[in-house]
Write a protein that holds these residues in place. Structure first.
Motif, PDB file in Angstrom:
ATOM      1  N   UNK A 158       0.837  -1.201   0.000  1.00 49.10           N
ATOM      2  CA  UNK A 158       0.000   0.000   0.000  1.00 49.10           C
ATOM      3  C   UNK A 158       0.872   1.252   0.000  1.00 49.10           C
ATOM      4  N   UNK A 159       1.957   1.215   0.750  1.00 51.10           N
ATOM      5  CA  UNK A 159       2.870   2.349   0.774  1.00 51.10           C
ATOM      6  C   UNK A 159       3.533   2.528  -0.590  1.00 51.10           C
ATOM      7  N   UNK A 160       3.953   1.441  -1.182  1.00 50.43           N
ATOM      8  CA  UNK A 160       4.580   1.549  -2.512  1.00 50.43           C
ATOM      9  C   UNK A 160       3.605   2.144  -3.525  1.00 50.43           C
ATOM     10  N   UNK A 163       3.328   6.125  -2.209  1.00 55.04           N
ATOM     11  CA  UNK A 163       4.480   6.934  -1.813  1.00 55.04           C
ATOM     12  C   UNK A 163       4.970   7.824  -2.948  1.00 55.04           C
ATOM     13  N   UNK A 164       4.966   9.124  -2.710  1.00 60.58           N
ATOM     14  CA  UNK A 164       5.393  10.152  -3.664  1.00 60.58           C
ATOM     15  C   UNK A 164       4.649  10.052  -4.991  1.00 60.58           C
ATOM     16  N   UNK A 177      14.826  16.544  -3.706  1.00 54.00           N
ATOM     17  CA  UNK A 177      15.718  16.394  -2.552  1.00 54.00           C
ATOM     18  C   UNK A 177      15.080  15.497  -1.501  1.00 54.00           C
ATOM     19  N   UNK A 178      13.805  15.736  -1.225  1.00 51.42           N
ATOM     20  CA  UNK A 178      13.101  14.913  -0.245  1.00 51.42           C
ATOM     21  C   UNK A 178      13.115  13.449  -0.663  1.00 51.42           C
ATOM     22  N   UNK A 179      12.814  13.187  -1.936  1.00 53.71           N
ATOM     23  CA  UNK A 179      12.802  11.806  -2.404  1.00 53.71           C
ATOM     24  C   UNK A 179      14.140  11.121  -2.235  1.00 53.71           C
ATOM     25  N   UNK A 246      10.185  18.474   4.462  1.00 49.56           N
ATOM     26  CA  UNK A 246       9.342  17.297   4.615  1.00 49.56           C
ATOM     27  C   UNK A 246       8.330  17.187   3.494  1.00 49.56           C
ATOM     28  N   UNK A 247       7.529  16.142   3.559  1.00 41.96           N
ATOM     29  CA  UNK A 247       6.504  15.919   2.542  1.00 41.96           C
ATOM     30  C   UNK A 247       5.303  15.253   3.212  1.00 41.96           C
ATOM     31  N   UNK A 248       4.102  15.752   2.867  1.00 45.32           N
ATOM     32  CA  UNK A 248       2.852  15.215   3.401  1.00 45.32           C
ATOM     33  C   UNK A 248       1.963  14.834   2.229  1.00 45.32           C
ATOM     34  N   UNK A 249       1.513  13.567   2.204  1.00 43.12           N
ATOM     35  CA  UNK A 249       0.600  13.088   1.161  1.00 43.12           C
ATOM     36  C   UNK A 249      -0.654  12.533   1.840  1.00 43.12           C
TER      37      UNK A 249
END
Length: 467
Positions: A158-160, A163-164, A177-179, A246-249
């Motif tokens: 599920x994360x895969x 994610x991004x 950069x975050x990735x 950071x990153x929020x999804x």
């Protein structure tokens, strides 16, 4: 009126813990550093491939230029992308190392957990050091864990899948950069129809000097579910640049509701280049409540994609820019389906030469029949050396849509101050009362403990304010 400006008392946030015994990667960005981060976390091959591809994109992309505050003081060759105390993540507060535990106790995290949180995660520099969730939430099937922990469990696929995907590394230089160097953060999964009665919270503390924090938050709220998630951030002040990228999804299912509340109090040497994005399906509701009080330079524009019919978005935010601060904040929304609606209400306060810019983007696609969007922003300047700007953008491609924007800029009235002083308030107290009244629409949207924190921050910022 007084012309004396005192230093702001940030002792609650500016205490520093020594880094003795910490693991700290060398400064800069190289494939070897990225590979070392991935190896330390024992990540699957696909994540390492994403990291290395992101690093290549980062080096290929240009720095943001000509549209936002300057970030020329940020030199990635002098930023460490991974710093952590040598401790394992704990689920018992007493198992957290004393110096780390003392930090969060000063910030009030355990008290908030005991009072009203369904779950809490605490990140210190690059890694989560504490995580716990109430049994009642777990028994409902709610998953709240560190994202790295979840990456090795039953939710790895599920994360895969997610994610991004909302914020791809190709989006902009600091997404890339975050990735490449992301570390820590939270994973939340709320099953269909489940209503979490008490908030979940993550608190991010950056203690290290000349370092970056790159946590990733991934939240999936299934159809008909309901969640309130709170994010808190702080750091001590140094005389060198620190970075938060950071990153929020956020994925909001059909008929689901998600409220995402943030109080950011980064130190004033921080470059806050955070990216937050949500996708909302039919009849879903996304609510943002944002308070931005810190950082030297801020680029922060939570984005909502209203992908399904009747999906809606509400954004309520406040920004406080003081001396040495240039905060470029706002909100973006894409209305991409029929009968979608968005409401944006933003307020900003500037003093001591601080610069506050509200930047909004409303996009109505040709599929968004009968869409409705309103943008309202109000700015309060406390002296004649500060600055406030409003930069709205409207891209409307459907003739049936209704879109409106209003903006006001003002100063504290001397008559109001004199009236309050005649009722027994000091000049400083009078000005603080006016500012608190101005900020009240935002503070009333927060849980009580966080409303109190926001009001205390305003009080600290108002100490010695110019007339």
């Amino acid at each position: 009126m007084s012309e004396q400006v005192n230093d702001i008392n940030r002792s609650l946030y500016d205490f520093v813990k020594p880094e003795e015994g910490y693991e700290r990667f060398e400064d800069g960005l190289t494939p070897e550093i990225v590979e070392a981060i991935s190896a330390k976390k024992d990540e699957p091959d696909w994540m390492l491939e994403l990291r290395l591809r992101s690093l290549e994109l980062y080096h290929q992309m240009d720095m943001p230029a000509n549209w936002g505050p300057s970030i020329e003081g940020l030199d990635m060759d002098h930023i460490s992308t991974y710093v952590t105390p040598k401790t394992e993540q704990a689920s018992n507060w007493e198992d957290v190392p004393e110096e780390v535990r003392d930090t969060f106790e000063k910030l009030g995290i355990p008290q908030a957990e005991r009072a009203y949180l369904a779950g809490v995660g605490a990140q210190y520099d690059s890694e989560l050091v504490y995580h716990n969730m109430q049994d009642t939430a777990a028994k409902m099937g709610v998953v709240y864990s560190g994202i790295e922990e979840a990456l090795h469990g039953e939710y790895a696929d599920l994360i895969r899948e997610h994610f991004m995907r909302l914020v791809p590394p190709t989006d902009h230089k600091f997404a890339a950069l975050h990735g490449a160097v992301w570390s820590g953060g939270s994973f939340v999964y709320v099953p269909a129809g489940v209503e979490v009665e008490f908030p979940l919270q993550s608190y991010f503390r950056l203690n290290a000097k000349g370092a970056g924090q790159f946590e990733h938050t991934l939240i999936i709220v299934e159809p008909g579910a309901n969640l309130h998630f709170i994010e808190g951030c702080s750091a001590p002040k140094y005389n060198v640049a620190n970075l938060h990228a950071g990153c929020v999804e956020l994925f909001v299912g059909k008929g689901a509701r998600l409220r995402y509340s943030t109080i950011e109090n980064w130190s004033k040497n921080m470059y806050n280049l955070n990216t937050k994005r949500a996708r909302v399906e039919a009849d879903g509701v996304m609510e943002w409540v944002s308070g931005s009080f810190g950082s030297h330079v801020g680029y922060l524009y939570p984005t909502t994609i209203l992908a399904g019919e009747r999906a809606s978005n509400e954004f309520t935010g406040i920004t406080f820019a003081g001396a040495t601060q240039n905060l470029d904040t706002g909100c973006k929304v894409v209305l991409a389906a029929p009968d979608t609606k968005s409401s944006i209400n933003s307020k900003s306060i500037s003093k001591d030469g601080g610069i506050s810019t509200f930047r909004s983007s409303v996009v109505v696609t040709n599929k968004a029949d009968r869409a409705r969007a309103t943008v309202s922003c109000a700015s309060l300047m406390l002296d004649d050396i500060s600055r406030s700007d409003t930069i709205p953008a409207m891209d409307v491609r459907n003739a049936t849509a209704s879109v409106g924007h209003e903006a006001t800029i003002g100063r504290i009235s001397d008559d109001t101050v004199l009236y309050l002083m005649s009722r027994g308030a000091t000049e400083e107290e009078a000005r603080t009362m006016v500012v608190n009244g101005f900020a009240n629409p935002i503070s009333k949207e927060l849980p009580m403990e966080y409303a109190v924190e926001m009001n205390n921050l305003i009080k600290l910022e108002m100490e010695g304010a110019i007339g």
